[in-house]
Design a protein around this motif. Structure first.
Motif, short mmCIF file in Angstrom:
data_model
loop_
_atom_site.label_atom_id
_atom_site.label_comp_id
_atom_site.label_asym_id
_atom_site.label_seq_id
_atom_site.Cartn_x
_atom_site.Cartn_y
_atom_site.Cartn_z
N LEU A 75 14.00 81.56 17.35
CA LEU A 75 13.97 81.63 15.89
C LEU A 75 14.44 80.33 15.26
N ARG A 76 15.49 79.74 15.81
CA ARG A 76 15.99 78.47 15.28
C ARG A 76 14.96 77.35 15.43
N ALA A 77 14.29 77.31 16.59
CA ALA A 77 13.29 76.26 16.83
C ALA A 77 12.13 76.39 15.84
N ILE A 78 11.67 77.62 15.62
CA ILE A 78 10.54 77.82 14.70
C ILE A 78 10.93 77.47 13.27
N LEU A 79 12.10 77.94 12.84
CA LEU A 79 12.55 77.67 11.48
C LEU A 79 12.83 76.19 11.26
N ASP A 80 13.39 75.54 12.24
CA ASP A 80 13.70 74.11 12.10
C ASP A 80 12.41 73.30 11.94
N GLU A 81 11.39 73.65 12.70
CA GLU A 81 10.12 72.93 12.58
C GLU A 81 9.44 73.21 11.24
N ALA A 82 9.52 74.49 10.79
CA ALA A 82 8.84 74.84 9.54
C ALA A 82 9.53 74.27 8.32
N THR A 83 10.87 74.19 8.35
CA THR A 83 11.61 73.72 7.18
C THR A 83 11.83 72.22 7.17
N ASN A 84 11.36 71.54 8.19
CA ASN A 84 11.54 70.09 8.23
C ASN A 84 10.86 69.40 7.05
N LYS A 85 9.71 69.91 6.65
CA LYS A 85 9.00 69.31 5.51
C LYS A 85 9.69 69.62 4.18
N TRP A 86 10.65 70.52 4.19
CA TRP A 86 11.41 70.83 2.98
C TRP A 86 12.71 70.03 2.92
N GLY A 87 12.92 69.14 3.90
CA GLY A 87 14.15 68.37 3.94
C GLY A 87 15.35 69.17 4.38
N VAL A 88 15.11 70.20 5.19
CA VAL A 88 16.17 71.12 5.63
C VAL A 88 16.26 71.07 7.15
N LYS A 89 17.49 71.12 7.67
CA LYS A 89 17.76 71.17 9.09
C LYS A 89 18.42 72.50 9.42
N VAL A 90 17.76 73.33 10.23
CA VAL A 90 18.33 74.61 10.65
C VAL A 90 19.15 74.36 11.90
#
Length: 325
Positions: free
Chosen positions: A161-176
């Motif tokens: 879950l962390r890997a998927i969210l981190d990749e998806a939110t990278n374009k939002w300037g967010v690091k999970v």
């Protein structure tokens, strides 16, 4: 004229005061000029041109615990963007596993804004977007697992879950940074069945441990009896050997004594008669004494070669007569 001057001075002071912005540590502010991105204010003392420039706000999710103990969340717009790690405590949601069991999951999400410009302009409502993305991704991951796999694969779910969210939110300037599943609650009937299963498993393990304990106890007892029997046999063996050695030594001593006695008799009778006949006669008489020993023993026969023995006895008498003379 003085009143107008005062008004102008006050207006200038107010304008300058509104243009002074103090940004706290680990915070930034997005400044727009006439509705267009102008700059990002870092921590410290900053100046802007009021009316022409204005801070751009960003949605922020705030969670509070109510009087009933439940956690309530609401979204608030703020002009200061916090760059520190933020925790999202998502409300419980129902998720269906691969084997069609509805479970309740509560998740925690730790994320950090690393690019304030993207967090403002790349997504309309950042907290809402992260929450919905987390919920849908969690449903997809749990839907691929059975109930038993879900209960024992918490770490695996967290990492995926962390890997998927981190990749998806990278374009939002967010690091999970981290995702944690707090609670995985199956339905009541499933919990009851699991408790019965666990109880049966514990009873089975207890029975196995008890049987193994009895087995080890029986083995140790048998080994103890075996060692005791071996020690006893060894002791009896040593005792028999010692007794045999004692008997042998006694016989040797007795034979040496008898030998010495015979030598003395032979030396004493060497000049007075035949010592061999004397010794034979004495042995014969001792044997007769042993045969007739006891209360119920009766001699009803005359030993063979009795005349020879009598002659030996007569010879003994003659030897003693010669000695007396």
């Amino acid at each position: 004229m003085p009143i107008l001057l005062i008004i102008i001075i006050v207006a200038i002071i107010v304008y300058v005061a509104k243009g002074i912005l103090i940004v706290q540590q680990a915070e930034v502010m997005i400044i727009e000029r006439l509705g267009k991105y102008e700059k990002t204010l870092e921590s410290g003392l900053n100046f802007i041109f009021p009316i022409l420039e204005a801070p751009r706000g960003i949605a922020r999710k705030i969670s509070q615990r109510g009087y009933d103990g439940q956690v309530y969340s609401y979204t608030k717009e703020t002009k200061r963007i916090d760059l520190r790690e933020t925790v999202f405590d998502f409300p419980r949601q129902n998720v269906i596993t691969k084997d069609n069991v509805t479970i309740t999951i509560n998740a925690l999400l730790y994320f950090q804004i690393i690019d304030a410009k993207k967090a403002v302009y790349a997504i309309a409502n950042l907290p809402e977007a992260i929450e919905k993305l987390t919920q849908t991704t969690l449903r997809n991951l749990v839907g691929q697992l059975d109930l038993d796999e879900t209960l024992v694969s918490r770490d695996k779910i967290n990492q995926e879950l962390r890997a998927i969210l981190d990749e998806a939110t990278n374009k939002w300037g967010v690091k999970v940074n981290r995702v944690e599943l707090q609670d995985i609650i199956p339905p009541a009937d499933i919990q009851s069945s699991m408790e019965k299963q666990m109880k049966a498993e514990r009873d089975r393990r207890a029975a196995i441990l008890e049987a193994e304990g009895l087995k080890k106890s029986a083995i140790l007892k048998a080994e103890g009896q075996k060692e005791a029997a071996i020690n006893q046999a060894e002791g009896e063996k040593q005792a028999a050997i010692l007794r045999a050695e004692g008997v042998a030594q006694a016989r040797v001593i007795e034979a040496d004594a008898e030998k010495e006695a015979i030598h003395r008799i032979i030396d004493a009778l060497a000049d007075k008669g035949q010592p061999d006949k004397y010794l034979i006669a004495m042995k014969y008489l001792e044997t007769l004494s042993d045969i007739t020993a006891g209360e119920n023993n009766k001699v009803v026969y005359m030993p063979y070669e009795a005349t020879g023995i009598l002659s030996s006895v007569d010879g003994i008498k003659q030897m003693f007569d010669k000695t007396v003379k």
